[in-house]
Scaffold this motif. Structure first.
Motif, short mmCIF file in Angstrom:
data_model
loop_
_atom_site.label_atom_id
_atom_site.label_comp_id
_atom_site.label_asym_id
_atom_site.label_seq_id
_atom_site.Cartn_x
_atom_site.Cartn_y
_atom_site.Cartn_z
N UNK A 1 -15.99 -2.86 8.72
CA UNK A 1 -17.00 -2.00 8.11
C UNK A 1 -16.62 -0.53 8.27
N UNK A 2 -16.16 -0.19 9.44
CA UNK A 2 -15.80 1.19 9.69
C UNK A 2 -14.64 1.62 8.79
N UNK A 3 -13.63 0.76 8.69
CA UNK A 3 -12.46 1.11 7.87
C UNK A 3 -12.87 1.30 6.41
N UNK A 4 -13.81 0.54 5.96
CA UNK A 4 -14.26 0.66 4.57
C UNK A 4 -15.16 1.88 4.40
N UNK B 1 0.83 -1.21 0.00
CA UNK B 1 0.00 0.00 0.00
C UNK B 1 0.87 1.27 0.00
N UNK B 2 1.99 1.20 0.69
CA UNK B 2 2.89 2.36 0.70
C UNK B 2 3.46 2.59 -0.69
N UNK B 3 3.85 1.51 -1.36
CA UNK B 3 4.36 1.65 -2.73
C UNK B 3 3.29 2.20 -3.66
N UNK B 4 2.04 1.84 -3.38
CA UNK B 4 0.92 2.28 -4.23
C UNK B 4 0.54 3.73 -3.94
N UNK B 5 1.16 4.35 -2.95
CA UNK B 5 0.94 5.77 -2.71
C UNK B 5 -0.13 6.11 -1.70
N UNK C 1 -6.56 -0.17 5.75
CA UNK C 1 -6.54 -1.37 4.90
C UNK C 1 -5.88 -2.55 5.60
N UNK C 2 -4.83 -2.25 6.32
CA UNK C 2 -4.14 -3.33 7.05
C UNK C 2 -5.10 -3.98 8.05
N UNK D 1 -8.67 1.00 -4.63
CA UNK D 1 -7.98 -0.18 -4.10
C UNK D 1 -9.03 -1.27 -3.94
N UNK D 2 -8.68 -2.45 -4.36
CA UNK D 2 -9.60 -3.57 -4.20
C UNK D 2 -8.86 -4.69 -3.48
N UNK D 3 -9.51 -5.24 -2.49
CA UNK D 3 -8.92 -6.34 -1.73
C UNK D 3 -9.88 -7.52 -1.75
N UNK D 4 -9.33 -8.68 -1.94
CA UNK D 4 -10.17 -9.87 -1.94
C UNK D 4 -9.47 -10.93 -1.07
#
Lengths: 149, 100
Positions: A110-113, A28-32, A41-42, A76-79
């Motif tokens: 839920x909150x983070x999203x 995520x850091x590399x992705x800016x 996200x973590x 950003x998409x996470x699966x």
């Protein structure tokens, strides 16, 4: 700009979750992403993968948990693909009583999203979680083209 | 992890993470170090990189143990994002949070 991707298959073990989260943080850091976004996200990934380990069906315990991340400008998409029985993500996750030592994972996810205008989905059968985060336009400009929506 | 006994206070330091893979050792360590004389448990989160729901559960477990004897848990130097979690989860009344 091409999408940046991260894929990991980890053993169904809580110790592997921590290592995956460390790698995801670097991704995520590399992705800016900025620190607050990275932490959110973590946390989403940690809670999703913890559930994947804690609620795995017996026949799935030897199968890997798969994590796929895709970062494109603005999204950003996470699966997380697990081997649990699955469940429908509640519209609004509730907090447990204050003295409960568990039961806060879904609320945190839920909150983070939601914090970033994203959604968390958990569908039976697909065994996947796919939150999306869309970033405000102003942030996008500062980060060189990360778009909004 | 390390502990220090400071009179009626037990201080736990050097906690790199408080997450699903570390919360059980933390919990055992903290409960094992509690003496009958302790009234306050200080958990130094200054070096904690991440805390998840399992880690928070472990802190609540320590809170319950010390609360039973009229004491409290104090969280020292959590990163701002970690401190925010306790507010989000409406747990700030359980823990005294001492900012960085």
């Amino acid at each position: 700009m091409l999408a940046e991707t991260y894929t990991k298959e980890l053993p169904c073990d809580l110790h592997a979750v921590g290592a995956m989260c460390g790698e995801a943080r670097e991704f995520f850091a590399r992705a800016g992403l900025v620190p607050g976004e990275i932490y959110a996200w973590e946390l989403v990934l940690a809670e999703a993968a913890n559930n994947a380990v804690n609620y795995v069906r017996p026949e799935g315990r030897q199968l890997p948990i798969r994590v796929d991340l895709v970062a494109t400008p603005g999204e950003v998409e996470a699966r997380v693909t697990d081997h649990t029985a699955g469940f429908d993500f509640p519209e609004k996750a509730e907090l447990p009583p204050d003295d409960s030592e568990s039961g806060r994972g879904l609320f945190l996810m839920q909150w983070c999203c939601v914090r970033g205008g994203a959604s968390a989905m958990r569908r039976r059968g697909e065994r996947a979680r796919k939150p999306r985060r869309r970033i405000p336009g102003r942030s996008c400009a500062r980060r060189g083209g990360r778009s909004t929506s | 992890m390390r502990t220090e006994n400071l009179g009626d206070t037990l201080r736990i330091t050097d906690i790199p993470t408080l997450t699903s893979d570390t919360y059980k050792p933390f919990k055992e360590y903290a409960h094992g170090a509690l003496l009958p004389t302790h009234k306050v448990v200080e958990v130094d989160l200054g070096s904690a990189r991440s805390v998840d729901s399992d880690g928070i559960g472990a802190l609540i477990s320590v809170h319950k143990a010390i609360c039973d004897r009229g004491g409290r848990v104090r969280l020292l130097r959590p990163a701002p994002l970690i401190a925010e979690l306790f507010k989000l989860l409406k747990l700030e009344h359980l823990f005294e949070i001492v900012p960085r």
